[in-house]
Motif scaffolding. Sequence first.
Motif, PDB file in Angstrom:
ATOM      1  N   ARG A   1      13.143  55.193 -34.381  1.00  0.00           N
ATOM      2  CA  ARG A   1      12.363  54.830 -36.187  1.00  0.00           C
ATOM      3  C   ARG A   1      12.535  53.717 -36.668  1.00  0.00           C
ATOM      4  NH1 ARG A   1      10.180  59.273 -38.080  1.00  0.00           N
ATOM      5  NH2 ARG A   1      11.170  60.594 -37.450  1.00  0.00           N
ATOM      6  N   THR A   2      11.501  53.422 -37.188  1.00  0.00           N
ATOM      7  CA  THR A   2      11.933  52.225 -37.811  1.00  0.00           C
ATOM      8  C   THR A   2      10.963  52.219 -39.649  1.00  0.00           C
ATOM      9  OG1 THR A   2      12.363  50.317 -35.880  1.00  0.00           O
ATOM     10  CG2 THR A   2      11.513  49.810 -38.395  1.00  0.00           C
ATOM     11  N   PRO A   3      11.985  52.467 -41.080  1.00  0.00           N
ATOM     12  CA  PRO A   3      13.473  52.087 -41.226  1.00  0.00           C
ATOM     13  C   PRO A   3      13.788  53.592 -40.097  1.00  0.00           C
ATOM     14  CG  PRO A   3      12.479  52.571 -43.494  1.00  0.00           C
ATOM     15  CD  PRO A   3      11.241  52.526 -42.198  1.00  0.00           C
TER      16      PRO A   3
ATOM     17  N   VAL B   1      18.536  47.374 -32.684  1.00  0.00           N
ATOM     18  CA  VAL B   1      19.745  47.856 -32.549  1.00  0.00           C
ATOM     19  C   VAL B   1      20.377  48.558 -33.779  1.00  0.00           C
ATOM     20  CG1 VAL B   1      22.048  46.411 -32.914  1.00  0.00           C
ATOM     21  CG2 VAL B   1      19.888  45.600 -31.199  1.00  0.00           C
ATOM     22  N   TRP B   2      21.186  49.234 -34.301  1.00  0.00           N
ATOM     23  CA  TRP B   2      21.347  49.744 -35.530  1.00  0.00           C
ATOM     24  C   TRP B   2      22.431  48.420 -35.854  1.00  0.00           C
ATOM     25  CZ3 TRP B   2      22.462  55.806 -35.371  1.00  0.00           C
ATOM     26  CH2 TRP B   2      21.207  56.839 -34.783  1.00  0.00           C
ATOM     27  N   VAL B   3      22.286  48.951 -37.151  1.00  0.00           N
ATOM     28  CA  VAL B   3      23.241  47.887 -37.839  1.00  0.00           C
ATOM     29  C   VAL B   3      23.996  47.681 -39.228  1.00  0.00           C
ATOM     30  CG1 VAL B   3      24.088  44.727 -38.683  1.00  0.00           C
ATOM     31  CG2 VAL B   3      22.375  45.726 -36.805  1.00  0.00           C
ATOM     32  N   VAL B   4      24.800  47.690 -40.216  1.00  0.00           N
ATOM     33  CA  VAL B   4      24.689  48.307 -41.095  1.00  0.00           C
ATOM     34  C   VAL B   4      24.908  47.545 -41.838  1.00  0.00           C
ATOM     35  CG1 VAL B   4      27.101  49.363 -42.946  1.00  0.00           C
ATOM     36  CG2 VAL B   4      26.403  50.314 -40.261  1.00  0.00           C
TER      37      VAL B   4
ATOM     38  N   LEU C   1      17.003  47.438 -36.691  1.00  0.00           N
ATOM     39  CA  LEU C   1      16.325  45.977 -36.000  1.00  0.00           C
ATOM     40  C   LEU C   1      15.774  45.933 -34.856  1.00  0.00           C
ATOM     41  CD1 LEU C   1      19.182  44.100 -37.770  1.00  0.00           C
ATOM     42  CD2 LEU C   1      16.981  44.740 -39.129  1.00  0.00           C
ATOM     43  N   ARG C   2      14.562  45.482 -35.071  1.00  0.00           N
ATOM     44  CA  ARG C   2      13.579  45.343 -34.053  1.00  0.00           C
ATOM     45  C   ARG C   2      13.970  43.873 -33.417  1.00  0.00           C
ATOM     46  NH1 ARG C   2      11.302  49.619 -30.721  1.00  0.00           N
ATOM     47  NH2 ARG C   2      11.359  51.156 -32.466  1.00  0.00           N
TER      48      ARG C   2
END
Length: 962
Positions: A557-559, A455-458, A466-467
Amino acid sequence: MRWLVAGLVFSLTTSSLNAMPWIAPDWQSREPNFEPCSLFWRAREFSASPVLYRTVVNLPAKSLRFAAVRIQTRRYAYLFITRFDRFSDLDPFGKLIARAEAPKEKPDAGVELLVDLTPHLLDKKSVVLALSAPSSGFRMEGVLVFGDGSTQILGSEPNLWRVQKFPPLTVLEFEPCMRPDFDDRNWFPVKVVNGATTMPKSQLTAELKAFVESSQKERLKCQTDEARWRLNLLRSKGIVIVDNEAFGWGGAGRVPEWIHQIADKLLESLAKGESAENALLATEVISLFVWANDEITNLANHIKLWRALRQPERAQSCEGQVKNLQPMLQKAEVLLKRLPLLKTGELTEALAILQMLRRRLLALRHPDMEKALVINDLNWGLENKFGWFDTMALLDNEISRWGLRITTPANVFASPLSPAAFLTVKGTEFTLAGWETLKPLRVYRKPADPTPVCVWVVLNGKVQSLRPQPDGTVYDRTQHGRMSENWMLLVCDLSRGGDLPVQLVFLQMPTKVVFQRSEKGTTAVTVTFDKPGARLFVLKPLKEWRGLLRMAQVMTRTPLNEPEVAQYIQQCRLWSRALLCYPVTFSEAFVRDPENPHALIVANAYNYWEFQDEWGTEPLKLALLPPLASYGLLKGYPGLSILSEAKVLGSWGVWGDHIAVVGNDVIVYRVPIHPFKRFGGFTAFCFGPTDIGVPGNLTELDLIKRTGANSFRPQHNRTDDAAMQLVRWCVERGLQHVFNVDEKWIEDVVEHYRKLAQLCKDLPPDAVAYDLLNEPETREPRAYNALLRRITKAIREFDKTHLIYAEVIAPWGPGAQPYPEAAFANLEPTGDPLTVYSFHDYEYRLMPRYPNERVDIRTLLERWLPAFKFSIDHRAPIHLGEFGGFEQTEEDIYGNRCAITMLLDHFRIFDRFGWHFHYYSNRGIIRIRRDGSIEESLIQEAYRRYFGRQRLNAIREQSSTH
């Protein structure tokens, strides 16, 4: 005219006895006689001439409690009454309200007709009663009972009646004698042929009262069933029925909640059998209110539209009308919101207000588009095939179509004008499930997994990926802190078969996001809020992938590396602002392009639900270009252009660029229209040897012309004198004649059309058209397309003027399934500029109720999307050459008024996209009564309603030609 004058009424009502004689025509040795008439293939077979008895009832200015008559005659009786709900000059002056016929095995037997006149006389001053009965006469006994207890006898008093005989096959409803002001002094008197029977008035009144009570009970049951259907439509689909026409847009979520609450209370009242009459009245009131509320919005939008189109006087007129009419709507709303406490008198007041408001709003329309203050209904347009229509298919905002489902209670509304669905969560959790059931797309990395992986979160001003933690938690406010922006993005791995990401835009801050996991991946995503009633939007912000594997790499990709995904973040942030001005409805108006007679300058004005979120995000208003207009630009459609200062904000995928005017609620663009007239009418099966060029065609053509239609499509394989005679008769009546053949019985169809072209080449441009092959089924697509080109070439060797209709392969032919998508995909344009491309569709015929849970106008629109697309792809108009066939169902086309509703929905689509059309009647939409008159069906009623609005060619100059 003979009126029930006061002195006569007094003398009748003061008597305690009722004595009414048997009366019959007094022909005075001058009885009219007529030659037998012809219809269709039946030459001179119709000799029965209707005999019509007429009187005028003059009603006093007091309330009517009930009215009824008993008619005794032989063989048959048909009772007509003045029609007061005429929508245009095409409508008849009278209507049939009751009938009685002797059994077929005893055709000369006596008949008795009991008629409850109450609903037909209420609030009327003068009404014609016209009875078609044999020349042997009739007896009528009746009574009118008023609210003050007084009575008025109505019966076969000889000095109150006149009589006339009409030619066979007359449509009696259209005769001017149905009007109260008709002068019938040239008609024949009646005479007493049998002495009066005497019955005490009290006994007559009691008998008729008992009949009326029974009749009203049955009528109330039917009206209650209809009210339930209407209220359920409003609750489930946001559709209201007004004057047998359906109005709705986007679904039930658009309708204010207080309207839903009223509908629920009315349904509950009907279920309990409480105050049924009030519930019926309230159903009509609430339906009219929803319609009027939309049309006041529409009128207000036209202020902006006319200003954008540089029509200041029209804008000013609309402004004045809004000021005058808005208070009427507001008054009705105040009354409606008190509905559970409203008495019958207050409901009647609200109904009267809304009926007056409807008349005044409709008066703002005008057949001359340059004089109309309002051109279209809210959310509709005229001959703009690039415009909006009621579907979620274009912007892909129906969550169930993604293969996902919402498993927690929520109200959902998906506006056809937005890529997002708007949800109100009833509890504190929102769950989106079904991810593991999605079919993987292209799989480059195994194992396949179409479910969300991150999930992409600001957070703290930075977009983070975030995984899920071991317990499935992806975001926890207590752990990660408050979200910096109002959105998050659910990302799937495109390389493992995942689809494009899903964005959530919140109005209230979530507290937690959890992935429910299994061996199949993420099965559900649950978002938790502090309180019930949280609101959010769900959408797919990206409509296509470019560089699929590259997208899969950088988006998971993370981060995250923000520069790598900047374009995707930009789209998310665009919608995080734009959805705070959520477009819900629109209005459309146009002016003719002063530089091009075959183009319109179109403006769309939008209405929005405007929101503030807990982040204080600045809303962004967008006036979108409709997706089909974007598609037209993508395809390079000549003459289509944007006139407003608009920007490309993204992509609609297959529909082209996402284009909008930023910071405004109006967009203006130029729309090309097809240069030749539209045609609409009826198809008839005429392959019999005596079907065309015969006297019965004259009656047939007059019936078609009376509906307002301008075309007739008789199916036959002939080129002889009979064929050309039918053409000449059509031309004389201003009807286009469309040739249509069954190629299987023609030796050489190319030569057939070459000969017809030689015969018709000098006829006026609107006189004929060539519908090349009826429901072609014998060739595979390549061979069929080659044949179309050969026939077209043969016609154009001689006739370069008249239209050609070229059909797709029939549904049961090769390469036509799924229909009509494959049929249009396999049809190749011939290159002829005067060719209209045609298809037939009988998928939806008359049903007991329409609209219903399964079928409404959206069903038709989405089914015909391939035709809309073909029209843009190939710059050609569309013809629905056969549809309807309602008379071939088990439904009654003379009584089921949903026939009107369903056809008006068809006509609405035809107008939006500029289609030509022919209803398939197969000579089955009239019947001959036993008196020799013709009875028309509700199909003709719907046609008259449509053509009476004069919209078929309203955008074209009267003098325009090919």
